[in-house]
Design a protein around this motif. Sequence first.
Motif, PDB file in Angstrom:
ATOM      1  N   PRO A 138      24.596  32.977 -18.898  1.00  0.00           N
ATOM      2  CA  PRO A 138      25.477  33.758 -19.766  1.00  0.00           C
ATOM      3  C   PRO A 138      24.730  34.354 -20.957  1.00  0.00           C
ATOM      4  CG  PRO A 138      25.995  31.409 -19.894  1.00  0.00           C
ATOM      5  CD  PRO A 138      24.941  31.566 -18.858  1.00  0.00           C
ATOM      6  N   VAL A 139      25.236  35.476 -21.436  1.00  0.00           N
ATOM      7  CA  VAL A 139      24.698  36.107 -22.634  1.00  0.00           C
ATOM      8  C   VAL A 139      25.767  35.994 -23.714  1.00  0.00           C
ATOM      9  CG1 VAL A 139      23.836  38.229 -23.660  1.00  0.00           C
ATOM     10  CG2 VAL A 139      23.268  37.680 -21.283  1.00  0.00           C
ATOM     11  N   LEU A 140      25.386  35.358 -24.827  1.00  0.00           N
ATOM     12  CA  LEU A 140      26.288  35.142 -25.953  1.00  0.00           C
ATOM     13  C   LEU A 140      25.864  36.029 -27.112  1.00  0.00           C
ATOM     14  CD1 LEU A 140      26.083  31.245 -25.720  1.00  0.00           C
ATOM     15  CD2 LEU A 140      27.888  32.697 -24.771  1.00  0.00           C
ATOM     16  N   ASP A 141      26.797  36.302 -28.010  1.00  0.00           N
ATOM     17  CA  ASP A 141      26.496  37.093 -29.203  1.00  0.00           C
ATOM     18  C   ASP A 141      25.679  36.234 -30.160  1.00  0.00           C
ATOM     19  OD1 ASP A 141      26.546  38.350 -31.730  1.00  0.00           O
ATOM     20  OD2 ASP A 141      28.524  39.195 -31.378  1.00  0.00           O
ATOM     21  N   LEU A 142      24.499  36.689 -30.535  1.00  0.00           N
ATOM     22  CA  LEU A 142      23.601  35.950 -31.417  1.00  0.00           C
ATOM     23  C   LEU A 142      24.273  35.569 -32.732  1.00  0.00           C
ATOM     24  CD1 LEU A 142      20.715  34.845 -31.940  1.00  0.00           C
ATOM     25  CD2 LEU A 142      20.088  37.138 -32.710  1.00  0.00           C
ATOM     26  N   ASP A 143      25.222  36.368 -33.181  1.00  0.00           N
ATOM     27  CA  ASP A 143      25.892  36.102 -34.454  1.00  0.00           C
ATOM     28  C   ASP A 143      27.159  35.268 -34.314  1.00  0.00           C
ATOM     29  OD1 ASP A 143      23.983  37.481 -36.002  1.00  0.00           O
ATOM     30  OD2 ASP A 143      24.925  39.395 -35.479  1.00  0.00           O
ATOM     31  N   ASP A 144      27.552  34.922 -33.096  1.00  0.00           N
ATOM     32  CA  ASP A 144      28.766  34.125 -32.875  1.00  0.00           C
ATOM     33  C   ASP A 144      28.389  32.646 -32.793  1.00  0.00           C
ATOM     34  OD1 ASP A 144      31.207  33.047 -32.217  1.00  0.00           O
ATOM     35  OD2 ASP A 144      31.619  34.462 -30.584  1.00  0.00           O
ATOM     36  N   THR A 145      28.078  32.082 -33.941  1.00  0.00           N
ATOM     37  CA  THR A 145      27.606  30.694 -34.005  1.00  0.00           C
ATOM     38  C   THR A 145      28.603  29.707 -33.397  1.00  0.00           C
ATOM     39  OG1 THR A 145      26.347  31.297 -35.972  1.00  0.00           O
ATOM     40  CG2 THR A 145      26.628  28.935 -35.538  1.00  0.00           C
ATOM     41  N   PRO A 146      29.912  29.810 -33.692  1.00  0.00           N
ATOM     42  CA  PRO A 146      30.840  28.851 -33.075  1.00  0.00           C
ATOM     43  C   PRO A 146      30.807  28.888 -31.545  1.00  0.00           C
ATOM     44  CG  PRO A 146      31.902  29.943 -34.918  1.00  0.00           C
ATOM     45  CD  PRO A 146      30.596  30.657 -34.682  1.00  0.00           C
ATOM     46  N   ALA A 147      30.687  30.071 -30.948  1.00  0.00           N
ATOM     47  CA  ALA A 147      30.639  30.170 -29.483  1.00  0.00           C
ATOM     48  C   ALA A 147      29.343  29.571 -28.934  1.00  0.00           C
ATOM     49  CB  ALA A 147      30.776  31.624 -29.036  1.00  0.00           C
ATOM     50  N   ILE A 148      28.244  29.782 -29.627  1.00  0.00           N
ATOM     51  CA  ILE A 148      26.968  29.207 -29.183  1.00  0.00           C
ATOM     52  C   ILE A 148      27.033  27.688 -29.311  1.00  0.00           C
ATOM     53  CG2 ILE A 148      24.466  29.129 -29.566  1.00  0.00           C
ATOM     54  CD1 ILE A 148      24.757  32.047 -30.701  1.00  0.00           C
ATOM     55  N   ALA A 149      27.583  27.198 -30.415  1.00  0.00           N
ATOM     56  CA  ALA A 149      27.746  25.751 -30.599  1.00  0.00           C
ATOM     57  C   ALA A 149      28.645  25.170 -29.515  1.00  0.00           C
ATOM     58  CB  ALA A 149      28.315  25.454 -31.984  1.00  0.00           C
TER      59      ALA A 149
END
Length: 167
Positions: free
Chosen positions: A147-158
Amino acid sequence: MRVFGVTGWKNAGKTGLMERLVREITARGISVSTVKHAHHSFEVDQPGRDSYRHREAGAHEVLLASKARIALMQELRGAPEPDLADLLARLAPVDLVLIEGYKRAPHPKVEAYRAAAGNPLIAPDDPSIRAVAADCTLEVPRAAPCPVLDLDDTPAIADFILREVGL
């Protein structure tokens, strides 16, 4: 301890992502420690300070302690760099250890990617990379899903990392 890494080339946003992830994950009540790999010699104390003078005099280890923190510095003095497993064994138990760097180690990772840096993706050839956190739209050309996540979407990456490690 569960382990998850943040990797990527220089100027990809690894350190900023690590800082945001530590803040986000600890705010959720999960204990976190970090390991950061440096590709060069570095100083953690200042010339002239007592601890620096002890190391320069030849001490193998210098332990600096106060009411606020402790720091243990070890001089390798030509010995090989310890591998990641040896370093992790030295840490006090926590829920999660986030590792910055160590591209070639086999632990699961998210790759930080900034288009402006102009570097190629690592993920297509590295199955240990479970996702890419990017500042642009992209696809990861490989057989296994990535998956590719938004680098600035910290809650989603966490959220992604915590799901991956079972927390």
